[in-house]
Motif scaffolding. Structure first.
Motif, PDB file in Angstrom:
ATOM      1  N   MET A   1       0.843  -1.160   0.000  1.00 25.21           N
ATOM      2  CA  MET A   1       0.000   0.000   0.000  1.00 25.21           C
ATOM      3  C   MET A   1       0.898   1.235   0.000  1.00 25.21           C
ATOM      4  O   MET A   1       1.820   1.325   0.783  1.00 25.21           O
ATOM      5  N   LYS A   2       0.611   2.216  -0.852  1.00 22.52           N
ATOM      6  CA  LYS A   2       1.426   3.412  -0.957  1.00 22.52           C
ATOM      7  C   LYS A   2       0.884   4.494  -0.039  1.00 22.52           C
ATOM      8  O   LYS A   2      -0.310   4.574   0.205  1.00 22.52           O
ATOM      9  N   PRO A   3       1.787   5.347   0.484  1.00 22.15           N
ATOM     10  CA  PRO A   3       1.313   6.466   1.306  1.00 22.15           C
ATOM     11  C   PRO A   3       0.364   7.346   0.508  1.00 22.15           C
ATOM     12  O   PRO A   3       0.508   7.497  -0.701  1.00 22.15           O
ATOM     13  N   SER A   4      -0.581   7.921   1.185  1.00 21.02           N
ATOM     14  CA  SER A   4      -1.567   8.765   0.527  1.00 21.02           C
ATOM     15  C   SER A   4      -1.655  10.084   1.264  1.00 21.02           C
ATOM     16  O   SER A   4      -1.518  10.143   2.474  1.00 21.02           O
ATOM     17  N   THR A   5      -1.879  11.140   0.512  1.00 16.14           N
ATOM     18  CA  THR A   5      -2.033  12.442   1.147  1.00 16.14           C
ATOM     19  C   THR A   5      -3.489  12.744   1.434  1.00 16.14           C
ATOM     20  O   THR A   5      -3.788  13.662   2.168  1.00 16.14           O
ATOM     21  N   CYS A  14      -0.145   4.471   9.551  1.00 17.75           N
ATOM     22  CA  CYS A  14       0.495   3.399  10.305  1.00 17.75           C
ATOM     23  C   CYS A  14       1.684   3.959  11.087  1.00 17.75           C
ATOM     24  O   CYS A  14       2.554   4.613  10.503  1.00 17.75           O
ATOM     25  N   PRO A  15       1.741   3.707  12.398  1.00 23.27           N
ATOM     26  CA  PRO A  15       2.864   4.209  13.189  1.00 23.27           C
ATOM     27  C   PRO A  15       4.187   3.496  12.873  1.00 23.27           C
ATOM     28  O   PRO A  15       5.250   4.005  13.186  1.00 23.27           O
ATOM     29  N   ARG A  16       4.113   2.356  12.227  1.00 25.62           N
ATOM     30  CA  ARG A  16       5.325   1.597  11.928  1.00 25.62           C
ATOM     31  C   ARG A  16       5.946   1.995  10.589  1.00 25.62           C
ATOM     32  O   ARG A  16       7.130   2.247  10.498  1.00 25.62           O
ATOM     33  N   CYS A  17       5.135   2.063   9.525  1.00 23.93           N
ATOM     34  CA  CYS A  17       5.691   2.329   8.191  1.00 23.93           C
ATOM     35  C   CYS A  17       5.294   3.688   7.626  1.00 23.93           C
ATOM     36  O   CYS A  17       5.877   4.131   6.648  1.00 23.93           O
ATOM     37  N   CYS A  51      -3.287   2.031  15.334  1.00 25.61           N
ATOM     38  CA  CYS A  51      -3.515   0.850  14.508  1.00 25.61           C
ATOM     39  C   CYS A  51      -2.419   0.688  13.461  1.00 25.61           C
ATOM     40  O   CYS A  51      -1.903   1.673  12.940  1.00 25.61           O
ATOM     41  N   LEU A  52      -2.110  -0.556  13.148  1.00 23.35           N
ATOM     42  CA  LEU A  52      -1.151  -0.867  12.091  1.00 23.35           C
ATOM     43  C   LEU A  52      -1.888  -1.033  10.767  1.00 23.35           C
ATOM     44  O   LEU A  52      -3.046  -1.453  10.741  1.00 23.35           O
ATOM     45  N   CYS A  53      -1.197  -0.748   9.670  1.00 21.50           N
ATOM     46  CA  CYS A  53      -1.768  -0.964   8.339  1.00 21.50           C
ATOM     47  C   CYS A  53      -1.873  -2.472   8.084  1.00 21.50           C
ATOM     48  O   CYS A  53      -1.301  -3.271   8.829  1.00 21.50           O
ATOM     49  N   PRO A  54      -2.595  -2.883   7.051  1.00 26.33           N
ATOM     50  CA  PRO A  54      -2.749  -4.312   6.784  1.00 26.33           C
ATOM     51  C   PRO A  54      -1.419  -5.056   6.652  1.00 26.33           C
ATOM     52  O   PRO A  54      -1.269  -6.153   7.180  1.00 26.33           O
ATOM     53  N   GLU A  55      -0.441  -4.459   5.973  1.00 30.19           N
ATOM     54  CA  GLU A  55       0.843  -5.138   5.767  1.00 30.19           C
ATOM     55  C   GLU A  55       1.611  -5.289   7.080  1.00 30.19           C
ATOM     56  O   GLU A  55       2.149  -6.355   7.379  1.00 30.19           O
ATOM     57  N   CYS A  56       1.672  -4.226   7.880  1.00 32.97           N
ATOM     58  CA  CYS A  56       2.407  -4.295   9.151  1.00 32.97           C
ATOM     59  C   CYS A  56       1.700  -5.199  10.156  1.00 32.97           C
ATOM     60  O   CYS A  56       2.352  -5.915  10.911  1.00 32.97           O
ATOM     61  N   LEU A  57       0.364  -5.181  10.162  1.00 28.63           N
ATOM     62  CA  LEU A  57      -0.364  -6.070  11.061  1.00 28.63           C
ATOM     63  C   LEU A  57      -0.124  -7.526  10.679  1.00 28.63           C
ATOM     64  O   LEU A  57       0.127  -8.370  11.545  1.00 28.63           O
ATOM     65  N   ALA A  58      -0.156  -7.830   9.384  1.00 29.96           N
ATOM     66  CA  ALA A  58       0.100  -9.202   8.939  1.00 29.96           C
ATOM     67  C   ALA A  58       1.512  -9.643   9.323  1.00 29.96           C
ATOM     68  O   ALA A  58       1.724 -10.769   9.777  1.00 29.96           O
ATOM     69  N   GLY A  71       7.831  -6.171  16.815  1.00 32.07           N
ATOM     70  CA  GLY A  71       8.580  -5.257  15.963  1.00 32.07           C
ATOM     71  C   GLY A  71       9.832  -5.846  15.365  1.00 32.07           C
ATOM     72  O   GLY A  71      10.546  -5.183  14.630  1.00 32.07           O
ATOM     73  N   GLY A  72      10.132  -7.126  15.660  1.00 30.99           N
ATOM     74  CA  GLY A  72      11.338  -7.761  15.137  1.00 30.99           C
ATOM     75  C   GLY A  72      11.261  -8.002  13.648  1.00 30.99           C
ATOM     76  O   GLY A  72      10.182  -8.146  13.092  1.00 30.99           O
ATOM     77  N   ALA A  73      12.390  -8.008  13.006  1.00 28.02           N
ATOM     78  CA  ALA A  73      12.427  -8.199  11.542  1.00 28.02           C
ATOM     79  C   ALA A  73      12.230  -9.659  11.169  1.00 28.02           C
ATOM     80  O   ALA A  73      12.676 -10.554  11.869  1.00 28.02           O
ATOM     81  N   LEU A  74      11.529  -9.864  10.073  1.00 31.56           N
ATOM     82  CA  LEU A  74      11.388 -11.193   9.504  1.00 31.56           C
ATOM     83  C   LEU A  74      12.579 -11.453   8.590  1.00 31.56           C
ATOM     84  O   LEU A  74      13.098 -10.519   7.988  1.00 31.56           O
ATOM     85  N   PRO A  75      13.007 -12.702   8.472  1.00 32.68           N
ATOM     86  CA  PRO A  75      14.133 -12.958   7.572  1.00 32.68           C
ATOM     87  C   PRO A  75      13.776 -12.718   6.134  1.00 32.68           C
ATOM     88  O   PRO A  75      12.689 -12.726   5.712  1.00 32.68           O
TER      89      PRO A  75
END
Length: 75
Positions: A1-5, A14-17, A51-58, A71-75
């Motif tokens: 999902m791209k940022p939107s204005t 999303c607070p993460r991305c 709330c997290l966006c769909p990608e960050c929540l998944a 918040g840890g990175a996936l390989p």
């Protein structure tokens, strides 16, 4: 999902991305896309973080099911 204005009433960031996404957390009755996702354990939730966006929540759900720290990175 791209940022939107554009910011709609149900729009959130999303607070993460930083991506904008539709969030119906405050809708009455509650009917948000996240309701269909598996629940995160309470220790994974940050009430102050929003709330997290769909990608960050998944990604966070995947980390939780694999026992990785929040918040840890996936390989």
């Amino acid at each position: 999902m791209k940022p939107s204005t554009s910011r709609h009433e149900s729009s959130a960031r999303c607070p993460r991305c930083g991506n904008a996404f539709d969030c119906s957390r405050h809708a009455q009755p509650f009917d948000c896309w996240c309701r269909e996702m598996p629940s995160l354990p309470a220790e994974r939730l940050d009430p102050a973080g929003g709330c997290l966006c769909p990608e960050c929540l998944a990604a966070e759900i995947a980390r939780a099911t694999q026992g990785r720290p929040p918040g840890g990175a996936l390989p």
